[in-house]
Motif scaffolding. Structure first.
Motif, PDB file in Angstrom:
ATOM      1  N   ASP A   1      -0.939   9.342  -5.169  1.00  0.00           N
ATOM      2  CA  ASP A   1      -0.809  10.756  -4.769  1.00  0.00           C
ATOM      3  C   ASP A   1      -0.213  11.576  -5.910  1.00  0.00           C
ATOM      4  O   ASP A   1      -0.707  12.646  -6.249  1.00  0.00           O
ATOM      5  CB  ASP A   1       0.080  10.897  -3.519  1.00  0.00           C
ATOM      6  CG  ASP A   1      -0.679  10.531  -2.246  1.00  0.00           C
ATOM      7  OD1 ASP A   1      -1.921  10.590  -2.263  1.00  0.00           O
ATOM      8  OD2 ASP A   1      -0.025  10.163  -1.251  1.00  0.00           O
TER       9      ASP A   1
ATOM     10  N   SER B   1     -10.743   3.588  -0.127  1.00  0.00           N
ATOM     11  CA  SER B   1      -9.731   4.470   0.456  1.00  0.00           C
ATOM     12  C   SER B   1      -9.389   5.612  -0.505  1.00  0.00           C
ATOM     13  O   SER B   1      -9.225   6.749  -0.072  1.00  0.00           O
ATOM     14  CB  SER B   1      -8.483   3.696   0.866  1.00  0.00           C
ATOM     15  OG  SER B   1      -7.899   3.068  -0.254  1.00  0.00           O
ATOM     16  N   TYR B   2      -9.307   5.357  -1.812  1.00  0.00           N
ATOM     17  CA  TYR B   2      -8.937   6.438  -2.739  1.00  0.00           C
ATOM     18  C   TYR B   2     -10.093   7.410  -2.986  1.00  0.00           C
ATOM     19  O   TYR B   2      -9.862   8.578  -3.266  1.00  0.00           O
ATOM     20  CB  TYR B   2      -8.375   5.871  -4.049  1.00  0.00           C
ATOM     21  CG  TYR B   2      -7.050   5.167  -3.842  1.00  0.00           C
ATOM     22  CD1 TYR B   2      -6.131   5.645  -2.899  1.00  0.00           C
ATOM     23  CD2 TYR B   2      -6.701   4.025  -4.564  1.00  0.00           C
ATOM     24  CE1 TYR B   2      -4.925   5.000  -2.671  1.00  0.00           C
ATOM     25  CE2 TYR B   2      -5.499   3.379  -4.343  1.00  0.00           C
ATOM     26  CZ  TYR B   2      -4.618   3.870  -3.399  1.00  0.00           C
ATOM     27  OH  TYR B   2      -3.424   3.235  -3.170  1.00  0.00           O
TER      28      TYR B   2
ATOM     29  N   ASP C   1       0.014   3.995  -2.657  1.00  0.00           N
ATOM     30  CA  ASP C   1      -0.514   5.309  -2.259  1.00  0.00           C
ATOM     31  C   ASP C   1       0.350   6.441  -2.810  1.00  0.00           C
ATOM     32  O   ASP C   1      -0.166   7.462  -3.274  1.00  0.00           O
ATOM     33  CB  ASP C   1      -0.570   5.435  -0.727  1.00  0.00           C
ATOM     34  CG  ASP C   1      -1.591   4.483  -0.111  1.00  0.00           C
ATOM     35  OD1 ASP C   1      -2.354   3.845  -0.874  1.00  0.00           O
ATOM     36  OD2 ASP C   1      -1.622   4.359   1.127  1.00  0.00           O
TER      37      ASP C   1
ATOM     38  N   HIS D   1      -9.099  -0.359  -2.126  1.00  0.00           N
ATOM     39  CA  HIS D   1      -8.637   0.880  -2.757  1.00  0.00           C
ATOM     40  C   HIS D   1      -9.794   1.727  -3.273  1.00  0.00           C
ATOM     41  O   HIS D   1      -9.704   2.952  -3.311  1.00  0.00           O
ATOM     42  CB  HIS D   1      -7.653   0.568  -3.894  1.00  0.00           C
ATOM     43  CG  HIS D   1      -6.315   0.102  -3.399  1.00  0.00           C
ATOM     44  ND1 HIS D   1      -5.475  -0.671  -4.128  1.00  0.00           N
ATOM     45  CD2 HIS D   1      -5.685   0.316  -2.206  1.00  0.00           C
ATOM     46  CE1 HIS D   1      -4.367  -0.904  -3.429  1.00  0.00           C
ATOM     47  NE2 HIS D   1      -4.484  -0.327  -2.258  1.00  0.00           N
TER      48      HIS D   1
ATOM     49  N   ARG E   1      -9.721   9.599   0.050  1.00  0.00           N
ATOM     50  CA  ARG E   1      -8.450  10.337   0.055  1.00  0.00           C
ATOM     51  C   ARG E   1      -8.444  11.493  -0.946  1.00  0.00           C
ATOM     52  O   ARG E   1      -7.860  12.536  -0.695  1.00  0.00           O
ATOM     53  CB  ARG E   1      -7.346   9.339  -0.317  1.00  0.00           C
ATOM     54  CG  ARG E   1      -5.935   9.789  -0.082  1.00  0.00           C
ATOM     55  CD  ARG E   1      -5.016   8.609  -0.450  1.00  0.00           C
ATOM     56  NE  ARG E   1      -3.618   8.926  -0.272  1.00  0.00           N
ATOM     57  CZ  ARG E   1      -2.865   8.392   0.693  1.00  0.00           C
ATOM     58  NH1 ARG E   1      -3.391   7.550   1.552  1.00  0.00           N
ATOM     59  NH2 ARG E   1      -1.594   8.701   0.777  1.00  0.00           N
TER      60      ARG E   1
ATOM     61  N   ASP F   1       0.787  -1.232   0.000  1.00  0.00           N
ATOM     62  CA  ASP F   1       0.000   0.000   0.000  1.00  0.00           C
ATOM     63  C   ASP F   1       0.821   1.286   0.000  1.00  0.00           C
ATOM     64  O   ASP F   1       0.442   2.256  -0.636  1.00  0.00           O
ATOM     65  CB  ASP F   1      -0.975   0.006   1.177  1.00  0.00           C
ATOM     66  CG  ASP F   1      -2.303  -0.613   0.750  1.00  0.00           C
ATOM     67  OD1 ASP F   1      -2.467  -0.850  -0.476  1.00  0.00           O
ATOM     68  OD2 ASP F   1      -3.158  -0.871   1.604  1.00  0.00           O
TER      69      ASP F   1
END
Ligand SMILES: O=C([O-])CC(=O)C(=O)O
Ligand SMILES: [Mg+2]
Length: 558
Positions: free
Chosen positions: A213, A240-241, A209, A237, A244, A205
């Protein structure tokens, strides 16, 4: 005049690039003496229909698009019910599976782990850099229900963007398909000599990540007007994305939010056909991936709009994952933690992450795995399949559903069609024709008891085109939950009288452009309310009728 993307090798940079060419009409003598656009459309259709297998039709259409974008979309618009299942689900699933064998020309950008540190340069290589408005981005890690297909996921990004053009009038040159190649854990890909992607497993991860980013930062820099649609990321993902990045760019996740909204719309329409008060519906979701939890979250408003509390709404929704009924205290559910980024963990329970919200709190029985048993216990009025397990809705399960309600709502939503939890025929036969049915991929109509019945297609294609169109027209700074929810409500409100008379739960596909325009209007209004658009925009001063005309005026027609 048509626009063609042609690959060429750039010796200075050592990479393949794309150049854009405008193809002018042929000079005299270069075209046959008798030629008309209409006849050419008929000719293309004839050639398409002479191909026997779906994948041959897919490759034929991919080439037709490359040769003449306008003619391709003309064909799409005139023969939507025939063309969409080829360029989109179910055939696009085959195209992804076989992509490394059928690949001919680049149609989008590949950005790989090896590009870390220079992602901005790769994004600048897109020949229409200043024009990108909508980008569908996948990492290929969970393509439809087919699993990790790695770089072979490109056709899903291309297919979704073709639908943006066909169903919402986005200009073809404003679309940007992107496949992020972060390796693959699919061993057949890794050992396939023709595989087009990196031959390495997906990283941990931290590396993932950092790559994401950089990608998002550069996307905002290089394509400042772009809306990003995340597509077919693996469940962890996907969630989480979305969290994020959703405030960094206008961005949404189609599998969580698009699918959630389309199911909510279908359920609102289906519930009108069932003589049961709204708050007495009991919803069972079979499958606990990103789409399923996205749907469960979105379905909360099915109950809460009637004024009930969130707690009460949640108590009407049950989730079943690969280990059976999900409840607080179930031993094995600890492995949710394995696939969950720490910030999504919630303490105090064996269950973690997003699934916990829908875990039964007061279940004290034995672990329940068999779906028939679960259906007997829960007595759902609505059964939703997001499991990718073909045939999971057995005759017994469907019969059991009919014991619970006079009109069982049965939506096997897994894609592509061969992974559907049951067929339309099975749902009708085993419910004595009472089932209200929608599937993720298309089924044909059926005659039962002398009456022709049409299935619904509960696919996010009814949501994302209008949602994206609205968001880019008002230059939304982000895609809020209220924009997604309003898209669902507008879709539910879009059935015509004859569609209602036929008990359809989604409008006919032929009307999708019109409906996308209406959805876009509502999305713009929701964006306005959420104060995520520029205050000075003229759109605010337009009434709804004028805004609708404005939206339609912006839609591209071949
Ligand atoms: O692509 C489709 O047909 C629907 C979808 O997003 C998926 O199954 O992942
Ligand atoms: Mg998807």
């Amino acid at each position: 005049m048509s626009i063609v993307l042609t690959p060429y090798w750039s010796p200075d940079e050592g990479i393949q690039k794309l150049k854009i060419e405008a193809r002018a009409p042929a000079a005299p003598g270069l075209a046959p003496p008798v030629f008309s656009t209409k006849a050419q459309l008929d000719r293309t259709l004839l050639q398409l229909r002479s191909r026997t297998s779906p994948i041959e039709k897919y490759t034929f259409l991919a080439q037709a698009k490359q040769a003449d974008v306008e003619a391709f979309y003309k064909l799409c618009l005139e023969y939507m019910p025939e063309i969409i299942p080829i360029i989109y689900t179910p055939t696009v699933g085959d195209a992804c599976l076989q992509y490394s064998k059928i690949y001919r020309n680049p149609e989008g950008l590949f950005i790989s782990l090896k590009d870390k540190g220079r992602i901005g340069n790769i994004l600048r290589n897109w020949p229409l850099a200043n024009e990108a408005r909508i980008s569908v981005v996948t990492d290929g890690s969970r393509i439809l229900g087919l699993g990790d297909l790695g770089a072979n996921g490109m056709p899903i990004a291309v297919g979704k963007l073709s639908l943006y053009v066909a169903c919402a009038g986005i200009r073809p040159s404003s679309t940007l398909p992107i496949t992020l190649d972060l390796g693959t854990d699919n061993s057949s890909n890794l050992s396939d000599p023709l595989y087009l992607g990196l031959r390495q497993r997906r990283p941990l991860d931290a590396e993932y990540d950092a790559f994401m980013d950089e990608f998002i930062t550069e996307m905002g820099r290089v394509h400042p007007k772009v809306l990003v649609q995340f597509e077919d990321f693996s469940t962890d993902h996907a969630f989480s994305y979305l969290e994020r990045f959703r405030n960094r760019l206008p961005l949404f996740n189609d599998d969580i939010q698009g699918t959630g909204a389309v199911v909510l719309a279908g359920l609102l329409s289906a519930a009108r056909l069932v003589p049961i008060p709204r708050n007495e519906h009991r919803i069972l979701l079979f499958g606990a991936g990103s789409a399923s939890v996205g749907v469960a979250k979105q379905l909360m408003s099915f109950f809460t709009i009637t004024g009930v509390s969130e707690e009460a709404a949640r108590s009407q929704i049950w989730l079943v994952d690969s280990k059976g009924l999900v409840y607080v205290g179930r031993e094995e559910v600890a492995d949710y933690k394995m696939c969950m980024p720490p910030f999504l963990w919630r303490g105090g329970s064996h269950l973690t992450g997003y699934v916990i919200d829908f875990a039964r709190r007061h279940y004290t029985g034995v672990p329940m795995k068999d779906l028939t048993e679960i259906v007997k216990y829960v007595k759902p009025t609505v059964l939703l399949g997001l499991s990718t397990i073909a045939g999971a809705f057995t005759p017994e399960v469907i019969r059991q559903m009919s014991q619970n309600t006079p009109r069982p709502i049965i939506f096997p939503l897994s894609n592509p069609v061969q992974l559907s939890e049951c067929t339309f025929t099975e749902a009708l036969i085993h419910s004595n024709g009472t089932a209200i049915f929608a599937s993720g991929s298309p089924f044909g109509s059926e005659v039962i008891g002398g009456v022709r019945r049409e299935p619904g297609q509960g696919n996010n294609m009814y949501i994302f085109p209008g949602l994206g169109l609205g968001a880019i027209l008002c230059r939304a700074k982000s895609v809020t939950d209220s924009m997604v929810q309003t898209a669902a409500f507008r879709l539910a409100g879009s059935l015509s009288w004859d569609e209602r008379a036929l008990e359809l739960v989604y409008p006919r596909i032929e009307r999708i452009r019109e409906i996308s325009a209406h959805i876009a209007v509502k999305v713009i209004r929701a964006a306005q309310q959420a104060v995520c658009i520029d205050n000075s925009t003229d759109l605010k001063r337009m009434n709804d009728t004028i805004l609708l005309e404005f939206v339609k005026g912006k839609m591209w027609n071949p």
